[in-house]
Design a protein around this motif. Structure first.
Motif: not given
Length: 313
Positions: A179-187
């Motif tokens: 988890x984490x990274x805002x929209x980088x967390x593509x799931x």
């Protein structure tokens, strides 16, 4: 300085891994199908890993101190890699998954054991699983169907290819839910909770959910980099300290978005929200910790990850 090949590494924590290794002074090369351009100062090999002949041609005479394989999903891909990189690398690190332990994709009741740093909070169930809880080589192929089974079985059998009669030192990093990274967390799994709780929409949960394990996207990148530079072999669990069940996760989200969560209990066998599990689903991180990796408590970084997700909406 070491030479490191990252297979994949074009998105999410793979990008953090690549830049971390580069900034540490290593000679880093990314191998992908051309889906993403690596950052400045990083080499690039374009090849389809499933095409053995073209993969060999694209690599030419290159050799590497370490290969970090981010995108090995099947035993066929593992077999190609095993043949191609024999004699080309001194160490092979494969990103695997906690899904290999999922009792729902294994025959019968899976043995669970161990204690240590992965202890559960806010959930029920047995102690978190250790690496010894699963030997992909002796488990063999497990029949089943559906995307979850196919993913877990593909990773288990890929591990087995490398672990059976190893031709080079091999590590499988069984990663917890990243988890984490805002929209980088593509799931979008964390976003599921942020969006629903903020809007007052009920979250579907099991009657008595079990705890599960998480890890921050930068923490898993750090662990993969760490594993590349050490000499241990075999599987290693990668999970932040402290497992959470779905209601404990919901409480953390509620604190950040300023609204109490609402829950709706689903019937037996029905699908619930991500991270609500009706079976044991937490990992023990004791082996990696004993080998020297310093994990963070999940409650140290998860509030910030929730804020990142909420800010991106």
């Amino acid at each position: 300085m070491n030479t490191i090949l990252v297979i994949g590494g074009s998105r999410y924590f793979g990008k953090s891994l690549v830049t971390k290794a580069r900034d540490a002074g290593h000679e880093v090369t990314v191998l992908n199908r051309g889906s993403g351009t690596p950052p400045a100062g990083v080499g690039h090999v374009v090849a389809d890993r499933d095409d053995e002949e073209r993969l060999r041609a694209a690599l030419g005479a290159r050799t590497f101190d370490t290969v970090i394989d981010q995108v090995c999903y099947t035993p066929q891909q593992a077999a190609v890699a095993r043949r191609v990189f024999t004699g080309r690398t001194g160490r092979y690190v494969m990103t695997s998954t906690m899904e290999v332990y999922d009792p729902a994709t294994l025959p019968g009741a899976m043995h669970v054991g161990g204690g240590g740093g992965g202890g559960a909070r806010g959930g029920r169930g047995p102690v978190p699983v250790t690496e010894e809880s699963l030997d992909p080589v002796t488990t063999g192929a497990v029949p089943g169907s559906g995307p979850a089974h196919e993913y877990a079985e593909g990773k288990r059998r890929a591990e087995a290819v490398f672990l059976r009669d190893p031709l080079f030192p091999y590590v499988s990093v069984r990663a917890a839910h990243v988890l984490g990274g805002g929209r980088e967390e593509f799931t979008g799994r964390l976003g599921h909770y942020v969006e629903r709780i903020a809007a007052g929409i009920p979250v579907d949960v099991h009657q008595a959910p079990y705890a599960t394990s998480f890890i921050h996207h930068r923490e898993i990148a750090d662990l993969l980099y760490w594993a590349a530079g050490h000499s241990f072999t075999g599987p290693v669990n990668a999970a932040s300290h402290g497992a959470l069940d779905v209601t404990a996760l919901g409480e953390l989200v509620a604190e950040r978005v300023g609204r109490r969560p609402r829950y709706r209990v689903v019937g037996e066998g029905a699908e619930a929200s991500p991270f609500s599990f009706d079976r044991a689903y937490a990992m023990d991180n004791g082996r990696a910790a004993a080998l020297g990796f310093a994990f963070r408590p999940v409650t140290d970084w998860l509030p910030g990850a929730i804020d990142e997700d909420a800010a991106g909406r």
